[in-house]
Every structure is written in structure tokens, then in C-alpha cells.
Design an enzyme around this catalytic site. Structure first.
Site, short mmCIF file in Angstrom:
data_model
loop_
_atom_site.label_atom_id
_atom_site.label_comp_id
_atom_site.label_asym_id
_atom_site.label_seq_id
_atom_site.Cartn_x
_atom_site.Cartn_y
_atom_site.Cartn_z
N ARG A 1 -41.60 47.90 50.50
CA ARG A 1 -40.60 48.40 49.57
C ARG A 1 -39.87 49.61 50.15
NH1 ARG A 1 -41.49 50.53 43.29
NH2 ARG A 1 -39.37 51.32 43.03
N ASN B 1 -40.45 40.61 41.14
CA ASN B 1 -39.05 40.77 41.51
C ASN B 1 -38.75 40.15 42.88
OD1 ASN B 1 -37.82 42.18 39.34
ND2 ASN B 1 -38.90 44.04 39.94
N HIS C 1 -31.47 42.02 36.03
CA HIS C 1 -30.98 43.27 36.60
C HIS C 1 -29.46 43.28 36.74
CE1 HIS C 1 -35.11 44.56 38.45
NE2 HIS C 1 -35.15 44.34 37.15
N TYR D 1 -29.28 49.09 35.99
CA TYR D 1 -29.03 48.53 37.33
C TYR D 1 -27.55 48.39 37.62
CZ TYR D 1 -33.98 47.58 37.97
OH TYR D 1 -35.33 47.74 38.14
#
Length: 421
Positions: free
Chosen positions: A90, A144, A194, A244
């Protein structure tokens, strides 16, 4: 009832357990299996899970295992909340795109594509093993990027519904501002995961009075502050975008911000280390306050509600989920995955009708849907050119020089997770 959580060693999991304990009448779980390859981490989380259930007098048992096949055997529903590559991957997703002047984020833009490429093959393998263990099991995807992952699952014929906590977070926020029960707040929520807007906020159900204008007039400043968008923009739009959308509506501003502070991944990794230390304390028998800063607010309530409805229990009749479009947004393919209000029951999720979407939003939805189709193709078939095509199509990138440079960086940073690289 048996539920399995794949990625059960996540620091999110105590939030989920707390929801199972509090909402036992809605979802009477008898056996909860936490599956995770990280044995030491899993035992810490599993121990706290047992103590939370015991404190609240829940009779269900918690089983921990690193054996996926054993964990999903006989499960009525399987929740997916995994992160391939962990927080280290990430952090890369959030940093290398900035080298090209693009958003560094784990679910959208180049970082989101990298996560999709790592995740889709792993999730499809898990889903096949779930299907072999119990063809009637439901898969609830919280992993996700939810839209792309859910589309991969549905395209492969799995019984799957995607779930995100953005909508329930806004529902709770609006209910607090209105001074009413969250169960009385119905969102006209539309778009992609999102990439959504609240075009109405209704009291009492889908046919209730729309109080969104009242919300914006009386609480526009508070809502804008939460979204980190200017109040005048909300007034001009007349809708509430998800936070988002800031990546799109204030792209350059966000890029500058991201370049001047530690990544969110670094913050979360430090938080996770502290949480795991807490979880190891045998006297801890409730979710710690720090967990609220980890993200995923109200995830447990949304997950319980969805699982209860899918398994024939007492879940809410209408829920915001990710499911097949099937004409809901007529300008999208039927097999696109949209995030909308749906009627949810044992047969799955059926989207409620959506009024014609303003071109201001429909254009962006169509663009990102096309990107998601190309992203899924790259995840399933691999190849540098497919990665390039997906990046070039994304509205946050869109220039061939950026797409070329980002393609090279994406492959270099993710080679160990890409079978074709």
C-alpha cells in the site's frame, strides 16, 4: 450459521466481531472462522475476538486457521477483507505515482490499478475454493478496489455482493445532523465504488421526503469540512459527493498535499503495530478506541445487515451495495458493477430504479467504468500493453507520457505479485 472471514488477522476484525456480538439477534452466528496466513497476528486477533464475544455473552465460537479450504468448508457466507502485499505494498501504491505528478492512492488512479492487479487473481482463487466447499455460499467482498474485485467475482459466476462503508458513514452523519434514527435515513446513492454522489436524502424510505436541500442549507459547512471540499462547490452541485471525489475535483491540490506528508500507509502501519500490542493484552475484552482511527467506520453494522439479508434473516430491506448494473444506469453495460441502493434478500441484490443521472456525473461514471473494464482485463490476462491501456484511460492520468512512466513503475514495484511480469 457459520461465517468465515478471509483476512481475519486484519486489525479491522475486532470491529467486525463487536458488530456480531451486539447484533446477534439480526445475525445469529454460531461459528466464526478467521482465516489468515499470518499465524502470530491471527492468534492475537482471535484471542481478542473470543474475549469480546465472552464479555457480551455471545454463545458463538471463534476458530482461527491458516488453512483456507478448512476455513470455508460449510460456510454460509465468506467475507473477504484481504490486502495482498500488506501495508508495504500500500505504501508503494501511495508513493510512486507521485513521482509522475499523479495521485498516489490505494483504490484509485495508478495505485488502485496496482492493487487490482495484485488482488483479482488471489480473490478468484479463493472464490473457486469457496464454490467447491459450498456452491450456495455468499461471498461479501470488502476488499478494495471493491468495484473491480466484485465485477471479477460476478463475471466468473460467483454468488457475490460488494460492500463499502462510505454510504453507511454518510447515513450516520446525516442522521446525527438531522437528529433522527439512522434507520429512517434512506440515501439516493448512485455511481461506482469510491465514485458516488448522494443526490437525495429521504426520511422513512425510498419514497420519503427529500431533505437534502435542508441538510445543505443548515449543515453545508460541516459536510464540506468532512469532505475537505469548499462549501460553495456543494451549493453549486446540490448533491453530496463522496470524499473520494476530492481526488478528481481537487487533483492538483491533493497531489501537492500528498507530497508534503507521510503516506497514509505509514500512519496505518504504525497504528497497526500499536493495535496488535493492545490485542495481545489478555485483559482487553473490547475494541480499543484507537481502532476508530484505523478506518472502516460502521463496517460491522453494514456487514451484519448485508449478511443477514442474504442469508434470509432480519436485515434491512434496502442497502447500498455493489452489484451488476443490469440497466440501472442505461449508459453503462449491463455487466458493469454499480454502487446503488438495492433490495437485498436470499436471491441477491436488485438495484432500485435511479433517475436519469446529470451528465456532470454520468460522464465521469462512464469514463471510470471503461477504465475498470480495462483494469479487469489487465488483472486477468496481464501484459504491459494492457496495463498501459488501463492507465491511459483513467481520468486522473490520461496522458501517454504519464501512462508509460506509471506502467514501468507499477510493474517494477509489483513484479513479485504479477505472475506474467
Amino acid at each position: 450459521m457459520k461465517l468465515t472471514v478471509v483476512g481475519g488477522g486484519s486489525t479491522y476484525t475486532p470491529e467486525l466481531i463487536d458488530g456480531f456480538a451486539r447484533l446477534r439477534d439480526t445475525l445469529p452466528v454460531e461459528e466464526l472462522v478467521l482465516v489468515d496466513p499470518a499465524a502470530e497476528r491471527l492468534e492475537l486477533v482471535g484471542g481478542l475476538a473470543r474475549r469480546i464475544l465472552a464479555r457480551q455473552g455471545h454463545p458463538g465460537r471463534v476458530v482461527t486457521t491458516s488453512d483456507l479450504d478448512a476455513g470455508v468448508e460449510g460456510a454460509d457466507a465468506v467475507l473477504l477483507q484481504l490486502r495482498v502485499g500488506g501495508q508495504a505494498a500500500r505504501e508503494q501504491d501511495e508513493t510512486w505515482p507521485l513521482e509522475c505528478g499523479c495521485i498516489g492512492q490505494e483504490t484509485t488512479g495508478a495505485g488502485g490499478l496496482a492493487k487490482a492487479l495484485r488482488t483479482v487473481p488471489v480473490v478468484l482463487d479463493i472464490a473457486e475454493r469457496v464454490r467447491r466447499a459450498n456452491p450456495r455460499a455468499w461471498i461479501i467482498d470488502f476488499t478494495n478496489p471493491v468495484g473491480i474485485v466484485t465485477r471479477a467475482l460476478l463475471q466468473a459466476g460467483h454468488r457475490a455482493v460488494g460492500l463499502c462503508n462510505v454510504a453507511i458513514g454518510l447515513q450516520r452523519k446525516f442522521a446525527a445532523l438531522l437528529g433522527t434514527d439512522p434507520r429512517d435515513v434512506h440515501l439516493d446513492h448512485v455511481g461506482l465504488n469510491h465514485l458516488t454522489w448522494e443526490t437525495g436524502v429521504r426520511l422513512g424510505g425510498p419514497e420519503g421526503a427529500n431533505v437534502l436541500p435542508k441538510l445543505l442549507a443548515g449543515h453545508g459547512d460541516a459536510i464540506a469540512d468532512d469532505l475537505r471540499l469548499p462549501r460553495p462547490l456543494l451549493d453549486r452541485l446540490g448533491v453530496v459527493p463522496s470524499y473520494y471525489l476530492r481526488y478528481y475535483y481537487a487533483h492538483d491540490e491533493v497531489v501537492r498535499e500528498l507530497g508534503t506528508k507521510p503516506s497514509r500507509a505509514a500512519e496505518v502501519a504504525a497504528m497497526e503495530r500499536e493495535l496488535l500490542t493492545m490485542y495481545g493484552d489478555p485483559s482487553l475484552d473490547e475494541k480499543p478506541a484507537l481502532l476508530a482511527k484505523r478506518g472502516g467506520a460502521f463496517y460491522s453494522e453494514a456487514a451484519v445487515d448485508l449478511a443477514a439479508s442474504l442469508l434470509g434473516g432480519g436485515g434491512s430491506p434496502y442497502q447500498v451495495v455493489n452489484t451488476l448494473n443490469k440497466g440501472t444506469l442505461p449508459f453503462l453495460p449491463d455487466d458493469a458493477v454499480v454502487e446503488v441502493q438495492a433490495a437485498v434478500g436470499p436471491a441477491g441484490a436488485t438495484p432500485l430504479p435511479v433517475p436519469d443521472l446529470d451528465p456532470l456525473y454520468a460522464g465521469l461514471v462512464a469514463n471510470v467504468t471503461a477504465y475498470e473494464e480495462l483494469a479487469l482485463e489487465a488483472a486477468l490476462r496481464g501484459g504491459r500493453d494492457r496495463v498501459f491501456r488501463a492507465l491511459l484511460s483513467h481520468p486522473l492520468i490520461g496522458q501517454y507520457a504519464y501512462a508509460d512512466a506509471l506502467t514501468d513503475r507499477l510493474i517494477a514495484h509489483n513484479r513479485e505479485h504479477l505472475a506474467w511480469a
